[in-house]
Design a protein around this motif. Structure first.
Motif, PDB file in Angstrom:
ATOM      1  N   ASP A 160      -9.887  -8.699   0.561  1.00 35.83           N
ATOM      2  CA  ASP A 160      -9.208  -8.239   1.781  1.00 35.83           C
ATOM      3  C   ASP A 160     -10.071  -7.216   2.492  1.00 35.83           C
ATOM      4  O   ASP A 160     -10.339  -6.145   1.945  1.00 35.83           O
ATOM      5  CB  ASP A 160      -7.856  -7.622   1.388  1.00 35.83           C
ATOM      6  CG  ASP A 160      -7.111  -7.023   2.579  1.00 35.83           C
ATOM      7  OD1 ASP A 160      -7.608  -7.087   3.720  1.00 35.83           O
ATOM      8  OD2 ASP A 160      -6.020  -6.474   2.344  1.00 35.83           O
ATOM      9  N   GLY A 161     -10.465  -7.562   3.712  1.00 37.67           N
ATOM     10  CA  GLY A 161     -11.182  -6.613   4.543  1.00 37.67           C
ATOM     11  C   GLY A 161     -12.505  -7.165   5.038  1.00 37.67           C
ATOM     12  O   GLY A 161     -13.416  -7.429   4.256  1.00 37.67           O
ATOM     13  N   GLY A 162     -12.568  -7.424   6.347  1.00 39.41           N
ATOM     14  CA  GLY A 162     -13.824  -7.869   6.954  1.00 39.41           C
ATOM     15  C   GLY A 162     -14.210  -9.297   6.636  1.00 39.41           C
ATOM     16  O   GLY A 162     -15.375  -9.677   6.769  1.00 39.41           O
TER      17      GLY A 162
ATOM     18  N   VAL B 258     -12.685  -3.318   1.917  1.00 42.49           N
ATOM     19  CA  VAL B 258     -12.745  -2.177   2.845  1.00 42.49           C
ATOM     20  C   VAL B 258     -11.827  -1.116   2.229  1.00 42.49           C
ATOM     21  O   VAL B 258     -11.055  -1.421   1.320  1.00 42.49           O
ATOM     22  CB  VAL B 258     -12.232  -2.512   4.274  1.00 42.49           C
ATOM     23  CG1 VAL B 258     -13.114  -3.545   4.954  1.00 42.49           C
ATOM     24  CG2 VAL B 258     -10.769  -2.947   4.262  1.00 42.49           C
TER      25      VAL B 258
ATOM     26  N   VAL C 185      -7.871 -12.816   2.540  1.00 40.87           N
ATOM     27  CA  VAL C 185      -7.088 -12.146   3.581  1.00 40.87           C
ATOM     28  C   VAL C 185      -7.988 -11.967   4.798  1.00 40.87           C
ATOM     29  O   VAL C 185      -9.025 -11.328   4.701  1.00 40.87           O
ATOM     30  CB  VAL C 185      -6.594 -10.765   3.102  1.00 40.87           C
ATOM     31  CG1 VAL C 185      -5.845 -10.053   4.217  1.00 40.87           C
ATOM     32  CG2 VAL C 185      -5.716 -10.917   1.873  1.00 40.87           C
ATOM     33  N   ALA C 186      -7.587 -12.524   5.900  1.00 37.50           N
ATOM     34  CA  ALA C 186      -8.405 -12.410   7.108  1.00 37.50           C
ATOM     35  C   ALA C 186      -7.500 -12.062   8.281  1.00 37.50           C
ATOM     36  O   ALA C 186      -6.569 -12.807   8.588  1.00 37.50           O
ATOM     37  CB  ALA C 186      -9.150 -13.719   7.362  1.00 37.50           C
ATOM     38  N   GLY C 187      -7.769 -10.941   8.909  1.00 34.82           N
ATOM     39  CA  GLY C 187      -6.980 -10.500  10.054  1.00 34.82           C
ATOM     40  C   GLY C 187      -7.723 -10.723  11.353  1.00 34.82           C
ATOM     41  O   GLY C 187      -7.486 -11.685  12.082  1.00 34.82           O
ATOM     42  N   SER C 188      -8.680  -9.831  11.638  1.00 33.20           N
ATOM     43  CA  SER C 188      -9.371  -9.856  12.936  1.00 33.20           C
ATOM     44  C   SER C 188     -10.043 -11.185  13.219  1.00 33.20           C
ATOM     45  O   SER C 188      -9.997 -11.681  14.346  1.00 33.20           O
ATOM     46  CB  SER C 188     -10.443  -8.767  12.978  1.00 33.20           C
ATOM     47  OG  SER C 188      -9.900  -7.538  12.587  1.00 33.20           O
TER      48      SER C 188
ATOM     49  N   MET D 236       0.867  -1.175   0.000  1.00 31.24           N
ATOM     50  CA  MET D 236       0.000   0.000   0.000  1.00 31.24           C
ATOM     51  C   MET D 236       0.901   1.220   0.000  1.00 31.24           C
ATOM     52  O   MET D 236       1.016   1.940   1.001  1.00 31.24           O
ATOM     53  CB  MET D 236      -0.923  -0.057   1.220  1.00 31.24           C
ATOM     54  CG  MET D 236      -1.973  -1.147   1.090  1.00 31.24           C
ATOM     55  SD  MET D 236      -3.053  -1.293   2.510  1.00 31.24           S
ATOM     56  CE  MET D 236      -2.389  -2.758   3.265  1.00 31.24           C
TER      57      MET D 236
ATOM     58  N   MET E 223     -10.253  -4.944  -2.944  1.00 26.74           N
ATOM     59  CA  MET E 223     -10.363  -4.490  -1.546  1.00 26.74           C
ATOM     60  C   MET E 223     -11.833  -4.425  -1.156  1.00 26.74           C
ATOM     61  O   MET E 223     -12.648  -3.812  -1.848  1.00 26.74           O
ATOM     62  CB  MET E 223      -9.717  -3.105  -1.370  1.00 26.74           C
ATOM     63  CG  MET E 223      -8.201  -3.086  -1.472  1.00 26.74           C
ATOM     64  SD  MET E 223      -7.341  -4.160  -0.291  1.00 26.74           S
ATOM     65  CE  MET E 223      -7.908  -3.508   1.286  1.00 26.74           C
TER      66      MET E 223
ATOM     67  N   PRO F 288      -8.488   0.564   2.108  1.00 18.07           N
ATOM     68  CA  PRO F 288      -7.231   0.057   2.644  1.00 18.07           C
ATOM     69  C   PRO F 288      -6.672   0.943   3.751  1.00 18.07           C
ATOM     70  O   PRO F 288      -6.869   2.148   3.754  1.00 18.07           O
ATOM     71  CB  PRO F 288      -6.301   0.057   1.422  1.00 18.07           C
ATOM     72  CG  PRO F 288      -6.937   0.927   0.412  1.00 18.07           C
ATOM     73  CD  PRO F 288      -8.405   0.930   0.696  1.00 18.07           C
ATOM     74  N   GLY F 289      -5.996   0.284   4.680  1.00 20.75           N
ATOM     75  CA  GLY F 289      -5.330   1.051   5.729  1.00 20.75           C
ATOM     76  C   GLY F 289      -5.418   0.449   7.111  1.00 20.75           C
ATOM     77  O   GLY F 289      -4.444   0.467   7.849  1.00 20.75           O
ATOM     78  N   PHE F 290      -6.566  -0.090   7.454  1.00 23.70           N
ATOM     79  CA  PHE F 290      -6.742  -0.568   8.822  1.00 23.70           C
ATOM     80  C   PHE F 290      -7.528  -1.873   8.866  1.00 23.70           C
ATOM     81  O   PHE F 290      -8.465  -2.058   8.092  1.00 23.70           O
ATOM     82  CB  PHE F 290      -7.486   0.479   9.668  1.00 23.70           C
ATOM     83  CG  PHE F 290      -6.729   1.770   9.794  1.00 23.70           C
ATOM     84  CD1 PHE F 290      -5.768   1.937  10.786  1.00 23.70           C
ATOM     85  CD2 PHE F 290      -6.937   2.803   8.888  1.00 23.70           C
ATOM     86  CE1 PHE F 290      -5.046   3.121  10.884  1.00 23.70           C
ATOM     87  CE2 PHE F 290      -6.215   3.987   8.984  1.00 23.70           C
ATOM     88  CZ  PHE F 290      -5.265   4.147   9.985  1.00 23.70           C
ATOM     89  N   GLY F 291      -7.146  -2.745   9.791  1.00 28.56           N
ATOM     90  CA  GLY F 291      -7.918  -3.952  10.038  1.00 28.56           C
ATOM     91  C   GLY F 291      -9.160  -3.626  10.853  1.00 28.56           C
ATOM     92  O   GLY F 291      -9.327  -2.510  11.351  1.00 28.56           O
ATOM     93  N   GLY F 292     -10.045  -4.605  10.964  1.00 26.10           N
ATOM     94  CA  GLY F 292     -11.212  -4.463  11.829  1.00 26.10           C
ATOM     95  C   GLY F 292     -12.369  -3.692  11.232  1.00 26.10           C
ATOM     96  O   GLY F 292     -13.310  -3.329  11.934  1.00 26.10           O
TER      97      GLY F 292
HETATM   98  O1  LIG Z   1      -4.989  -4.260   5.781  1.00 21.42           O
HETATM   99  C1  LIG Z   1      -6.184  -4.131   5.772  1.00 21.42           C
HETATM  100  C2  LIG Z   1      -6.795  -3.040   5.084  1.00 21.42           C
HETATM  101  O2  LIG Z   1      -5.820  -2.315   4.454  1.00 21.42           O
HETATM  102  C3  LIG Z   1      -7.100  -5.071   6.448  1.00 21.42           C
HETATM  103  O3  LIG Z   1      -8.200  -5.294   5.669  1.00 21.42           O
HETATM  104  C4  LIG Z   1      -6.445  -6.355   6.853  1.00 21.42           C
HETATM  105  O4  LIG Z   1      -5.562  -6.788   5.869  1.00 21.42           O
HETATM  106  C5  LIG Z   1      -7.460  -7.399   7.157  1.00 21.42           C
HETATM  107  O5  LIG Z   1      -7.974  -7.114   8.365  1.00 21.42           O
HETATM  108  P1  LIG Z   1      -9.441  -7.513   8.798  1.00 21.42           P
HETATM  109  O6  LIG Z   1     -10.368  -6.677   7.980  1.00 21.42           O
HETATM  110  O7  LIG Z   1      -9.596  -8.963   8.504  1.00 21.42           O
HETATM  111  O8  LIG Z   1      -9.453  -7.189  10.240  1.00 21.42           O
END
Ligand SMILES: O=C(CO)[C@@H](O)[C@H](O)COP(=O)(O)O
Length: 199
Positions: A150-152, A118, A170-173, A43, A116, A120-124
């Motif tokens: 990627d995102g949510g 969401v 892509v799954a973070g939270s 990014m 994307m 881009p920039g932040f998880g959650g």
């Molecule tokens: O990096 C970003 C957005 O740029 C996030 O979308 C994470 O990569 C995934 O995080 P969650 O949405 O799964 O918490």
């Protein structure tokens, strides 16, 4: 791409988005301990500057943003591939899907498109279901293309993404916040594998 061999590494620098996460030194450190596919999402506004450092560090995939590469994407894709990485292109929610067609249809094409889901920039953040139209269009147009979202993404959103045609998740939270992350990973993987049998 076989989803069972796929591993995600997020990689953001302080340009295109306001926060800073993982850079080449972290990839280099991880590479000493794993043969997993390290998927790097840049990014940044100047992705070409990061191709060589990331390749040397051991990155497997290099995904740049189409919004940052109006006129030099051919050089960028060539550079990524010549350094032994797979090339991917990402697009923000507000970017029309047609922007990536030339990169997928080029004689030296990108191998993955990251939609994307969401900003881009932040998880959650909350998954944007309206982005699934982009995924459906891509899957219909390019049946064998790797399509990443990627995102949510998590148990409540995976089925809609997988059935639209996304095969890289892509799954973070949802993973890191779970008491049993491996169960969430299995659930996501199963949903993609089942959906793949329908397209
Ligand atoms: O990096 C970003 C957005 O740029 C996030 O979308 C994470 O990569 C995934 O995080 P969650 O949405 O799964 O918490």
């Amino acid at each position: 791409m076989n989803v069972s061999e796929y591993c995600i590494l997020r990689d953001a620098y302080q340009h295109f988005v306001p926060n800073l996460t993982i850079g080449a030194p972290v990839i280099e450190s991880l590479r000493k301990h794993t043969k997993a596919y390290l998927d790097c999402h840049l990014m940044v506004t100047n992705p070409l500057d990061y191709v060589e450092p990331l390749a040397k560090a051991g990155a497997s995939g290099f995904t740049f943003h189409v919004e940052t590469t109006k006129d030099n994407w051919k050089e960028l894709v060539q550079s990524i591939k010549s350094q032994g990485m797979r090339a991917g292109v990402a697009l923000k929610p507000g970017t029309p899907i047609g922007e990536v067609y030339p990169l997928v249809e080029d004689e030296n094409p990108v191998e993955m498109v990251l939609v994307m889901t969401v900003e881009p920039g932040f998880g959650g953040q909350k998954f944007m279901p309206e982005m699934m139209d982009k995924v459906r269009i891509l899957r219909k147009k390019y049946p064998s293309l790797d399509i990443e979202v990627d995102g949510g993404l998590g148990p409540s959103t995976i089925d809609v993404a997988a059935s639209a045609g996304a095969n890289c998740i892509v799954a973070g939270s949802s993973v890191f916040g779970a008491p049993e992350p491996d169960q969430i990973i299995s659930l996501l993987r199963n949903s993609v594998e089942q959906a793949q049998q329908t397209y």
